[in-house]
Design a protein around this motif. Sequence first.
Motif, short mmCIF file in Angstrom:
data_model
loop_
_atom_site.label_atom_id
_atom_site.label_comp_id
_atom_site.label_asym_id
_atom_site.label_seq_id
_atom_site.Cartn_x
_atom_site.Cartn_y
_atom_site.Cartn_z
N PHE A 13 0.45 -1.14 -0.01
CA PHE A 13 -0.15 -0.20 -0.13
C PHE A 13 0.91 1.26 -0.54
O PHE A 13 0.48 1.79 -0.95
CB PHE A 13 -0.89 0.48 0.79
CG PHE A 13 -1.74 -1.46 1.10
CD1 PHE A 13 -3.00 -0.76 -0.31
CD2 PHE A 13 -2.46 -2.05 1.91
CE1 PHE A 13 -3.65 -2.19 0.02
CE2 PHE A 13 -3.50 -3.20 1.96
CZ PHE A 13 -4.15 -3.22 0.60
N GLN A 90 -12.19 -7.19 2.95
CA GLN A 90 -13.26 -6.65 4.00
C GLN A 90 -14.38 -5.29 3.54
O GLN A 90 -15.77 -5.86 4.02
CB GLN A 90 -11.96 -5.02 4.10
CG GLN A 90 -10.79 -5.34 4.28
CD GLN A 90 -10.60 -6.07 5.51
OE1 GLN A 90 -11.35 -5.64 6.39
NE2 GLN A 90 -10.14 -6.62 5.81
N ALA B 9 -6.19 8.71 -4.90
CA ALA B 9 -5.85 7.41 -4.76
C ALA B 9 -4.92 7.66 -3.85
O ALA B 9 -4.62 6.80 -3.44
CB ALA B 9 -4.87 7.26 -6.18
N ASP B 10 -3.89 8.80 -3.70
CA ASP B 10 -2.68 8.43 -3.03
C ASP B 10 -3.03 8.76 -1.67
O ASP B 10 -2.24 7.92 -1.01
CB ASP B 10 -1.55 10.21 -3.41
CG ASP B 10 -0.77 9.95 -4.95
OD1 ASP B 10 -1.25 9.09 -5.36
OD2 ASP B 10 -0.41 11.43 -4.35
N PHE B 13 -4.33 5.08 -0.43
CA PHE B 13 -3.18 3.84 -0.14
C PHE B 13 -2.47 4.87 0.80
O PHE B 13 -1.86 3.42 1.29
CB PHE B 13 -2.59 3.99 -1.96
CG PHE B 13 -3.44 2.71 -3.17
CD1 PHE B 13 -3.55 1.62 -2.53
CD2 PHE B 13 -4.07 3.77 -3.83
CE1 PHE B 13 -4.12 1.00 -3.04
CE2 PHE B 13 -4.34 3.00 -4.93
CZ PHE B 13 -5.17 1.54 -4.50
N HIS B 14 -1.98 5.63 0.83
CA HIS B 14 -1.14 6.35 2.08
C HIS B 14 -2.11 5.92 2.74
O HIS B 14 -1.29 5.74 4.15
CB HIS B 14 -1.12 7.86 2.15
CG HIS B 14 -0.82 8.12 3.18
ND1 HIS B 14 0.79 7.93 3.92
CD2 HIS B 14 -0.55 9.00 4.52
CE1 HIS B 14 1.14 8.79 5.13
NE2 HIS B 14 0.07 8.70 5.35
N LEU B 16 -4.21 3.52 3.86
CA LEU B 16 -4.33 1.84 4.29
C LEU B 16 -2.75 1.04 4.22
O LEU B 16 -2.98 0.15 4.65
CB LEU B 16 -4.61 1.23 3.02
CG LEU B 16 -5.73 1.02 2.63
CD1 LEU B 16 -6.13 0.90 1.23
CD2 LEU B 16 -6.31 0.76 3.01
N ALA B 17 -1.65 1.86 4.00
CA ALA B 17 -0.55 1.39 4.57
C ALA B 17 0.13 1.26 6.66
O ALA B 17 1.58 0.49 6.45
CB ALA B 17 0.74 2.24 3.77
N ALA B 19 -0.34 -0.50 9.59
CA ALA B 19 -1.43 -1.76 9.78
C ALA B 19 -2.14 -1.39 11.12
O ALA B 19 -3.02 -1.84 10.94
CB ALA B 19 -0.57 -2.68 10.51
N ARG B 22 -5.63 0.05 9.09
CA ARG B 22 -5.95 -1.27 8.56
C ARG B 22 -6.83 -2.05 9.75
O ARG B 22 -8.15 -2.82 9.53
CB ARG B 22 -5.50 -2.00 7.39
CG ARG B 22 -4.73 -1.49 6.57
CD ARG B 22 -3.85 -2.80 5.41
NE ARG B 22 -2.86 -3.55 6.12
CZ ARG B 22 -1.15 -2.99 6.25
NH1 ARG B 22 -1.57 -1.82 5.70
NH2 ARG B 22 -0.66 -4.02 7.10
N ILE B 25 -10.31 -0.09 9.62
CA ILE B 25 -11.43 -0.79 8.93
C ILE B 25 -11.56 -2.45 9.44
O ILE B 25 -12.80 -2.40 9.67
CB ILE B 25 -10.27 -0.60 7.39
CG1 ILE B 25 -10.11 0.20 7.28
CG2 ILE B 25 -11.41 -1.07 6.31
CD1 ILE B 25 -9.20 1.25 6.22
N GLU B 26 -10.45 -3.16 10.00
CA GLU B 26 -11.28 -4.71 9.61
C GLU B 26 -12.18 -4.98 10.96
O GLU B 26 -13.71 -5.73 11.09
CB GLU B 26 -9.68 -5.23 10.36
CG GLU B 26 -8.61 -5.71 8.99
CD GLU B 26 -7.26 -6.69 9.14
OE1 GLU B 26 -7.10 -6.49 10.46
OE2 GLU B 26 -7.16 -6.63 8.35
N LEU B 80 -12.64 1.76 -0.16
CA LEU B 80 -12.29 0.75 -0.27
C LEU B 80 -13.23 0.60 -1.62
O LEU B 80 -12.11 0.15 -2.73
CB LEU B 80 -13.06 -0.25 0.48
CG LEU B 80 -13.61 0.01 1.71
CD1 LEU B 80 -14.28 -1.58 2.96
CD2 LEU B 80 -11.30 -0.99 2.49
N ALA B 83 -10.60 2.52 -4.15
CA ALA B 83 -8.97 1.33 -4.34
C ALA B 83 -9.23 0.13 -5.24
O ALA B 83 -8.23 -0.56 -5.96
CB ALA B 83 -8.63 1.13 -2.89
#
Lengths: 114, 114
Positions: A13, A90, B9-10, B13-14, B16-17, B19, B22, B25-26, B80, B83
């Motif tokens: 990512f 997700q 998009a930047d 993805f940033h 999501l980079a 943990a 993420r 979100i999970e 989501l 991406a």
Amino acid sequence: MLKYEVEAADRVFHALADANRRAVIERLTRGPATVSELAAHLGVTVAAMVQHLRVLQDSELVRSEKAGRVRTCQIDPAGLRNAEAWLQHQRMEWEHHLDRLGALLDDRTKESGS
Amino acid sequence: MLKYEVEAADRVFHALADANRRAVIERLTRGPATVSELAAHLGVTVAAMVQHLRVLQDSELVRSEKAGRVRTCQIDPAGLRNAEAWLQHQRMEWEHHLDRLGALLDDRTKESGS
């Protein structure tokens, strides 16, 4: 999720968070290209492209091979597949949650109606 | 791709980079949670969680609402979806390239065989 999977997701990512690196991927999905071709395509120096490619290779989004003095790059599907799988998972979990919520609301509507 | 789409998009993805982001979100795909619940779930301070949530909201991955003194967060499917759509598009382009390559090789095999 195992530690190396977490770190792999961090890397992929992070690699995708840069517009130039995404442009490299968009170019390579149409076929392999040399480092010089990629640099020219994006209007960056070869040195800058080498840096971007290092990040993309570390995250398994791109692989490359050297023949003589020419390095040719191509898509490594592993990175794209991993990132897409995480996002898809997700989205599916979220849709599953919405379905459960919908079913719950239906039950309540029936109960209050009966 | 339009400039705001590239920037979006930047950002996604940033976001999501990381943990921890993420993991937020999970957690939220299974249903809404308050900021304190998310902080406790991840074992971070509320202040750290507020920072993560800012990044997640800026990238349209999470939305939140305040009722009294409690802020509740939930998934914003837009981020989501964007991406996943980009990744899916790249994978399909790549598969299309492989198909064309396969067809080309088939033609050559037939030509050399005839």
